[in-house]
Design a protein around this motif. Structure first.
Motif, PDB file in Angstrom:
ATOM      1  N   ALA A 115      -9.215 -17.345  -5.395  1.00 34.37           N
ATOM      2  CA  ALA A 115      -7.988 -16.565  -5.289  1.00 34.37           C
ATOM      3  C   ALA A 115      -8.163 -15.406  -4.312  1.00 34.37           C
ATOM      4  O   ALA A 115      -9.286 -15.004  -3.980  1.00 34.37           O
ATOM      5  N   LEU A 116      -7.041 -14.869  -3.855  1.00 30.20           N
ATOM      6  CA  LEU A 116      -7.041 -13.613  -3.110  1.00 30.20           C
ATOM      7  C   LEU A 116      -7.059 -12.452  -4.095  1.00 30.20           C
ATOM      8  O   LEU A 116      -6.706 -12.624  -5.274  1.00 30.20           O
ATOM      9  N   PRO A 117      -7.455 -11.250  -3.666  1.00 25.61           N
ATOM     10  CA  PRO A 117      -7.434 -10.110  -4.582  1.00 25.61           C
ATOM     11  C   PRO A 117      -6.042  -9.928  -5.208  1.00 25.61           C
ATOM     12  O   PRO A 117      -5.044  -9.889  -4.492  1.00 25.61           O
ATOM     13  N   PRO A 118      -5.961  -9.831  -6.535  1.00 29.76           N
ATOM     14  CA  PRO A 118      -4.661  -9.629  -7.172  1.00 29.76           C
ATOM     15  C   PRO A 118      -4.076  -8.265  -6.806  1.00 29.76           C
ATOM     16  O   PRO A 118      -4.801  -7.340  -6.423  1.00 29.76           O
ATOM     17  N   VAL A 119      -2.776  -8.154  -6.940  1.00 30.10           N
ATOM     18  CA  VAL A 119      -2.083  -6.880  -6.772  1.00 30.10           C
ATOM     19  C   VAL A 119      -1.537  -6.462  -8.136  1.00 30.10           C
ATOM     20  O   VAL A 119      -0.747  -7.191  -8.745  1.00 30.10           O
ATOM     21  N   LEU A 120      -1.994  -5.308  -8.624  1.00 27.54           N
ATOM     22  CA  LEU A 120      -1.557  -4.777  -9.914  1.00 27.54           C
ATOM     23  C   LEU A 120      -0.750  -3.516  -9.656  1.00 27.54           C
ATOM     24  O   LEU A 120      -1.257  -2.568  -9.045  1.00 27.54           O
ATOM     25  N   VAL A 121       0.499  -3.483 -10.124  1.00 29.50           N
ATOM     26  CA  VAL A 121       1.382  -2.341  -9.904  1.00 29.50           C
ATOM     27  C   VAL A 121       1.735  -1.737 -11.262  1.00 29.50           C
ATOM     28  O   VAL A 121       2.473  -2.341 -12.046  1.00 29.50           O
ATOM     29  N   LEU A 122       1.188  -0.559 -11.528  1.00 29.64           N
ATOM     30  CA  LEU A 122       1.412   0.148 -12.782  1.00 29.64           C
ATOM     31  C   LEU A 122       2.516   1.193 -12.587  1.00 29.64           C
ATOM     32  O   LEU A 122       2.450   2.006 -11.668  1.00 29.64           O
ATOM     33  N   ILE A 123       3.525   1.159 -13.453  1.00 28.77           N
ATOM     34  CA  ILE A 123       4.657   2.079 -13.371  1.00 28.77           C
ATOM     35  C   ILE A 123       4.806   2.772 -14.723  1.00 28.77           C
ATOM     36  O   ILE A 123       4.974   2.102 -15.744  1.00 28.77           O
ATOM     37  N   SER A 124       4.743   4.122 -14.725  1.00 28.09           N
ATOM     38  CA  SER A 124       4.791   4.847 -15.992  1.00 28.09           C
ATOM     39  C   SER A 124       5.405   6.226 -15.800  1.00 28.09           C
ATOM     40  O   SER A 124       5.324   6.817 -14.719  1.00 28.09           O
ATOM     41  N   ASP A 125       6.010   6.724 -16.883  1.00 28.40           N
ATOM     42  CA  ASP A 125       6.621   8.062 -16.827  1.00 28.40           C
ATOM     43  C   ASP A 125       5.978   9.037 -17.799  1.00 28.40           C
ATOM     44  O   ASP A 125       6.478  10.154 -17.976  1.00 28.40           O
ATOM     45  N   GLY A 145     -10.644  -7.711 -11.758  1.00 27.65           N
ATOM     46  CA  GLY A 145     -10.093  -6.390 -12.028  1.00 27.65           C
ATOM     47  C   GLY A 145     -10.607  -5.369 -11.034  1.00 27.65           C
ATOM     48  O   GLY A 145      -9.853  -4.541 -10.520  1.00 27.65           O
ATOM     49  N   ARG A 146     -11.910  -5.442 -10.737  1.00 25.34           N
ATOM     50  CA  ARG A 146     -12.498  -4.522  -9.764  1.00 25.34           C
ATOM     51  C   ARG A 146     -11.981  -4.791  -8.359  1.00 25.34           C
ATOM     52  O   ARG A 146     -11.794  -3.869  -7.562  1.00 25.34           O
ATOM     53  N   LYS A 147     -11.789  -6.064  -8.028  1.00 27.75           N
ATOM     54  CA  LYS A 147     -11.349  -6.438  -6.684  1.00 27.75           C
ATOM     55  C   LYS A 147      -9.852  -6.258  -6.476  1.00 27.75           C
ATOM     56  O   LYS A 147      -9.382  -6.322  -5.336  1.00 27.75           O
ATOM     57  N   ALA A 148      -9.102  -6.052  -7.543  1.00 28.71           N
ATOM     58  CA  ALA A 148      -7.644  -5.992  -7.435  1.00 28.71           C
ATOM     59  C   ALA A 148      -7.195  -4.796  -6.603  1.00 28.71           C
ATOM     60  O   ALA A 148      -7.843  -3.743  -6.592  1.00 28.71           O
ATOM     61  N   VAL A 149      -6.075  -4.979  -5.924  1.00 26.70           N
ATOM     62  CA  VAL A 149      -5.379  -3.869  -5.287  1.00 26.70           C
ATOM     63  C   VAL A 149      -4.569  -3.193  -6.388  1.00 26.70           C
ATOM     64  O   VAL A 149      -3.637  -3.781  -6.931  1.00 26.70           O
ATOM     65  N   ARG A 150      -4.934  -1.968  -6.737  1.00 26.52           N
ATOM     66  CA  ARG A 150      -4.310  -1.277  -7.871  1.00 26.52           C
ATOM     67  C   ARG A 150      -3.446  -0.123  -7.350  1.00 26.52           C
ATOM     68  O   ARG A 150      -3.949   0.839  -6.776  1.00 26.52           O
ATOM     69  N   ILE A 151      -2.137  -0.255  -7.558  1.00 26.89           N
ATOM     70  CA  ILE A 151      -1.161   0.726  -7.108  1.00 26.89           C
ATOM     71  C   ILE A 151      -0.472   1.306  -8.337  1.00 26.89           C
ATOM     72  O   ILE A 151      -0.206   0.585  -9.311  1.00 26.89           O
ATOM     73  N   GLU A 172      -8.638   7.815  -1.705  1.00 26.72           N
ATOM     74  CA  GLU A 172      -7.679   7.874  -0.605  1.00 26.72           C
ATOM     75  C   GLU A 172      -6.297   7.357  -0.983  1.00 26.72           C
ATOM     76  O   GLU A 172      -5.343   7.531  -0.226  1.00 26.72           O
ATOM     77  N   LEU A 173      -6.202   6.708  -2.122  1.00 30.74           N
ATOM     78  CA  LEU A 173      -4.908   6.211  -2.602  1.00 30.74           C
ATOM     79  C   LEU A 173      -4.435   7.090  -3.743  1.00 30.74           C
ATOM     80  O   LEU A 173      -5.160   7.281  -4.719  1.00 30.74           O
ATOM     81  N   LYS A 174      -3.251   7.617  -3.635  1.00 29.36           N
ATOM     82  CA  LYS A 174      -2.702   8.495  -4.655  1.00 29.36           C
ATOM     83  C   LYS A 174      -1.532   7.812  -5.359  1.00 29.36           C
ATOM     84  O   LYS A 174      -0.872   6.944  -4.773  1.00 29.36           O
ATOM     85  N   PRO A 175      -1.238   8.212  -6.603  1.00 28.23           N
ATOM     86  CA  PRO A 175      -0.034   7.690  -7.249  1.00 28.23           C
ATOM     87  C   PRO A 175       1.208   8.036  -6.435  1.00 28.23           C
ATOM     88  O   PRO A 175       1.313   9.118  -5.861  1.00 28.23           O
TER      89      PRO A 175
END
Length: 233
Positions: A115-125, A145-151, A172-175
């Protein structure tokens, strides 16, 4: 690039997972409706990006969390067939539970090693109401999980950005901060198009990425003047 016998290009699965907060606080000031609208509006753009990347098979699903967590769309669904069903808001914010459930799906199997690295998009308030650290540890214990792109997208000023930063796991990546519906639409569209395009591109498969990142992350879109003065959350 992998070639199947006969010369056909071999597609590689790219799992894209929405991890969506639907706790009770999401019912205030139209937050949950804005989230539903933003994801629905992004889907045609997401399909267009997938069509332009035939070497990747984009498979989408969604997990919702409040008091506990459950799959909102359980099956990895080809983006062309993915439909969004509106979320409703209630309960607390069991984010740790949600991350444990995502971790289970990133094991091999059901994931494959091609597979390609998964993309995980977490949205919370808000802030987690259970053991977030244990959930994050379970996620990071899985290679995918470690390889995933986590946004992460923070809805409103009450969101726990420190927790979201821990989920991202890269300095370098911020919420992404969304204090109104326009900003939320912009962020959702960005992760659905620019990030997805980068994750599914040949460059990401070749490993030509900055140190510490699994795929090159494009620049985030610029905040508009309207968003700067129109904070409703």
């Amino acid at each position: 690039m992998a070639i199947r016998p006969g010369g056909e290009l071999a597609t590689r699965p790219l799992h894209f997972i929405w991890i969506t907060d639907r706790s009770g606080s999401m019912s205030t000031d139209g937050k949950i409706q804005a989230l539903n609208n933003a994801i629905r509006e992004a889907l045609p753009h997401m399909r267009a990006v997938a069509d332009d990347n035939p070497n990747a098979e984009v498979l989408v699903r969604a997990l919702r969390f409040s008091s506990g967590a459950e799959w909102h769309v359980a099956a990895p669904t080809p983006v062309a067939d993915f439909k969004w069903v509106d979320l409703t808001a209630h309960g607390v914010t069991d984010l740790g539970y949600a991350l444990n459930m995502v971790a289970e799906q990133l094991r091999i199997p059901p994931m494959t090693d091609r597979a390609l690295p998964p993309v995980l998009v977490l949205i919370s308030d808000g802030q987690p109401t259970d053991d977030f650290n244990a959930g994050l540890q379970a996620l990071m214990a899985e290679p995918w999980g470690r390889k995933a792109v986590r946004i992460a997208i923070a809805i409103g000023e009450d969101a726990d950005t420190e927790v979201l930063q821990q989920f991202i796991g890269h300095p370098e990546l911020k919420p992404l901060q969304a204090n109104n519906p326009e900003a939320l639409v912009r962020h959702i569209k960005w992760v659905s198009t620019a990030v997805l395009k980068s994750a599914s591109s040949p460059a990401s498969q070749a490993g030509d990425v900055p140190a510490g990142l699994n795929v090159p992350i494009p620049a985030t879109p610029v905040e508009t003047d309207r968003e700067k003065v129109d904070d409703v959350w």
